[in-house]
Write an enzyme that holds these catalytic residues in place. Structure first.
Site, PDB file in Angstrom:
ATOM      1  N   SER A 148      -9.897  -0.721   6.828  1.00 48.72           N
ATOM      2  CA  SER A 148      -9.282  -0.520   5.507  1.00 48.72           C
ATOM      3  C   SER A 148      -8.553  -1.719   4.915  1.00 48.72           C
ATOM      4  O   SER A 148      -8.186  -1.687   3.744  1.00 48.72           O
ATOM      5  CB  SER A 148      -8.343   0.683   5.541  1.00 48.72           C
ATOM      6  OG  SER A 148      -9.084   1.881   5.554  1.00 48.72           O
ATOM      7  N   SER A 192      -9.743   1.526   2.676  1.00 43.37           N
ATOM      8  CA  SER A 192      -8.919   2.334   1.807  1.00 43.37           C
ATOM      9  C   SER A 192      -7.811   1.567   1.069  1.00 43.37           C
ATOM     10  O   SER A 192      -7.247   2.097   0.117  1.00 43.37           O
ATOM     11  CB  SER A 192      -8.280   3.460   2.619  1.00 43.37           C
ATOM     12  OG  SER A 192      -7.361   2.938   3.558  1.00 43.37           O
ATOM     13  N   LYS A 249       0.845  -1.200   0.000  1.00 45.94           N
ATOM     14  CA  LYS A 249       0.000   0.000   0.000  1.00 45.94           C
ATOM     15  C   LYS A 249       0.879   1.249   0.000  1.00 45.94           C
ATOM     16  O   LYS A 249       1.911   1.282   0.668  1.00 45.94           O
ATOM     17  CB  LYS A 249      -0.907  -0.024   1.231  1.00 45.94           C
ATOM     18  CG  LYS A 249      -1.979   1.067   1.251  1.00 45.94           C
ATOM     19  CD  LYS A 249      -2.865   0.942   2.497  1.00 45.94           C
ATOM     20  CE  LYS A 249      -3.992   1.951   2.515  1.00 45.94           C
ATOM     21  NZ  LYS A 249      -4.861   1.809   3.708  1.00 45.94           N
TER      22      LYS A 249
END
Lengths: 428, 88
Positions: free
Chosen positions: A129, A105, A30
């Site tokens: 997330s 996310s 990420k």
């Protein structure tokens, strides 16, 4: 799958530095996790050109364990979103439900795994997330107990809530990745001794005979009908394998979303003060703002470059912490947080794990929820209580609706990742 | 009710410039969101016993970023320092 999906912000390979359990495996990371020499944007225009001078602890551990990093994945700006659509670099499509969001996310990380563009991925989970995109993309995601995985090198959004966690096609692979990244780190004083010697992958043996699964009605009754149907089928399947289900009550979850957003926004408003256009990011001189010749004006002008959701959270956090409102919002949110923790502790007196749908809804259509922030916040109802209580949770695929995959969430006691891994492996 | 002026005040406290349309939207949205937060009024007082201990380390010099590394992402530098706008 198309080789050029929109799961990545930066595609750049980082070689392993050692050999180990992840040799020969590819990992997507990420884009809020620092990679030395490789851009780390947090999905924000404010960090579009930022190149970290050091590796996050988890990145060092991946490389040492033999993993090859294949790129940095798309995400909601600074982790603020449930759809990956608040990214400054555009949305990501859901490989498991084209035309729909991958969740957020950590949407790029889940999409990369679902599309087979990486064997494994790292996300971060502040209020769901990792688990939300895992559920929406039909893969497995683990939010570790607070303090199990080092946050050193994770660009902070809400420090008291977040953990880095693994995303993988199967429970066993997610557990293998957890095994590599877990354990104390002297550079993150919130890490604990747990995890240093713990094996997680060996817990994925599918043995749920005698396991007691608590089901809180509060986290099931509000969910979409088609989602509940899949959830109940998964519980039937677990019962058939020897598990027992009992009803548990978590009255505190009624104010968990409110508490989560007050705390997360408060912490965000403080954390994101560092983006001042001096140490990194665009400079005020580049904003054409004529008044920007003193510190405060220049600071405000640069910060116009945040996306709308980020501004919304910084402002609401500032509001909730400001004189006259601190007691009303922030202090009450801390009470609500302690209440959630107490409720879970009581539930674990009768249950080994607590089960619910990960997301109360199937994946949204792309563009569907952007205009209504409150609607987006409400979708986090089942995931945020876990962060408030600092507990571990896993999302494992449990069927599909006509609109996309459904995830089953299993929550465990602090540092008892092995039990949720074992239970989840019986769902596969 | 959250009005225009209140949004602008909070934006100035947070040092974030907003454009006119954003201020408009935020006023309406903040109203919705803050009324939703009102439910926190009903939360009972809960004793939040902490289970955490302070963590200390010896205060010893150790390796950190070089000056060059620390400045590498700065939009403006001068003589090995960050260069910021005037503090006036």
């Amino acid at each position: 799958m198309s080789p050029d999906t929109d799961a990545f912000i930066t595609r750049e390979e980082i070689d392993p530095t050692g050999e180990g359990p992840l040799s020969g495996r590819t990992v997507a990371v990420k884009d809020n996790i620092s990679t030395a020499g490789v851009p780390t944007t947090c999905g924000s225009a404010m960090l579009a050109d930022y190149v970290p001078p050091y590796d996050a602890t988890v990145v060092e551990r991946l490389k040492d364990a033999g993993a090859r990093i294949v790129g940095k994945t798309n995400m909601d700006e600074f982790g603020m979103g449930t759809t990956t659509e608040t990214s400054a670099f555009g949305p990501t499509d859901n490989p498991a439900a084209p035309g729909r969001v991958p969740g957020g996310s950590s949407g790029g990380s889940a999409a990369a795994v679902a599309a087979g563009e990486a064997d494994l991925a790292l996300g971060s989970d502040t209020g769901g997330s990792v688990r939300c995109p895992a559920a929406f993309c039909g893969v497995v995601g683990i939010k570790p107990t607070y303090g199990l995985v080092s946050r050193y090198g994770l660009v902070a959004y809400a420090n008291s809530l977040e953990q880095i966690g693994p995303i993988a096609p199967t429970v066993e692979e997610a557990a293998e990745l957890l095994e590599v990244i877990a354990g104390p780190d002297e550079r993150d004083a919130t890490t604990r001794e747990h995890g240093a010697e713990t094996a997680y992958a060996s817990a994925a043996d599918g043995d749920v005979d005698g396991l007691t699964i608590g089901v809180p009605t509060e986290l099931v009754e509000g969910a979409d009908e088609a989602v509940v149907e899949q959830f109940k089928a998964a519980l039937d399947d677990l019962r058939a394998q020897g598990a027992e289900t009992v009803e548990v009550s978590l009255p505190s979850v009624e104010t968990a979303v409110q508490a989560y957003y007050v705390i997360a926004m408060g912490e965000a408003s403080s954390n994101l003060a560092r983006f001042d256009g001096v140490r990194y990011g665009p400079t005020a001189a580049a904003t054409d703002d004529e008044d920007a010749d003193n510190w405060n004006d220049a600071f405000a002008a640069v910060r116009e470059g945040f996306g709308e959701e980020v501004k919304r959270r910084i402002l609401l956090g500032t509001y909730a912490l400001s004189a006259g409102y601190h007691d009303k919002y922030y202090d009450k949110a801390q009470d609500a947080r302690a209440w959630v923790r107490r409720d879970f502790a009581e539930a674990f007196e009768t249950a080994d794990v607590v089960a619910s749908p990960t997301m109360p809804v199937p994946p949204f259509e792309l563009g569907e929820s952007l205009d209504d922030p409150l609607r987006m916040y409400l979708a986090d109802a089942n995931t945020v209580p876990v962060n408030l209580a600092n507990l571990p949770a896993i999302s494992v695929p449990a069927g599909e609706t006509a609109e996309g995959p459904v995830g089953l969430q299993l929550v465990g006691e602090a540092f008892d990742e092995r039990t949720i891994i074992r239970a989840a492996s019986a769902v596969e | 009710m959250v009005d225009h002026e209140e949004v602008e005040h909070v934006a100035s406290l947070a040092r974030v410039d907003l454009d006119e349309a954003e201020t408009e939207r935020f006023a309406a949205q903040f109203d919705d969101i803050l009324s939703y937060f009102e439910a926190l009024d009903e939360v009972p007082e809960v004793d939040a016993a902490t289970e955490l201990d302070n963590v200390f380390r010896p205060d010893e010099v150790r390796e950190g970023l070089t000056q060059e590394e620390a400045l590498a992402n700065a939009p403006e530098t001068e003589d090995g320092y960050f260069k910021g706008p005037n503090v006036s």
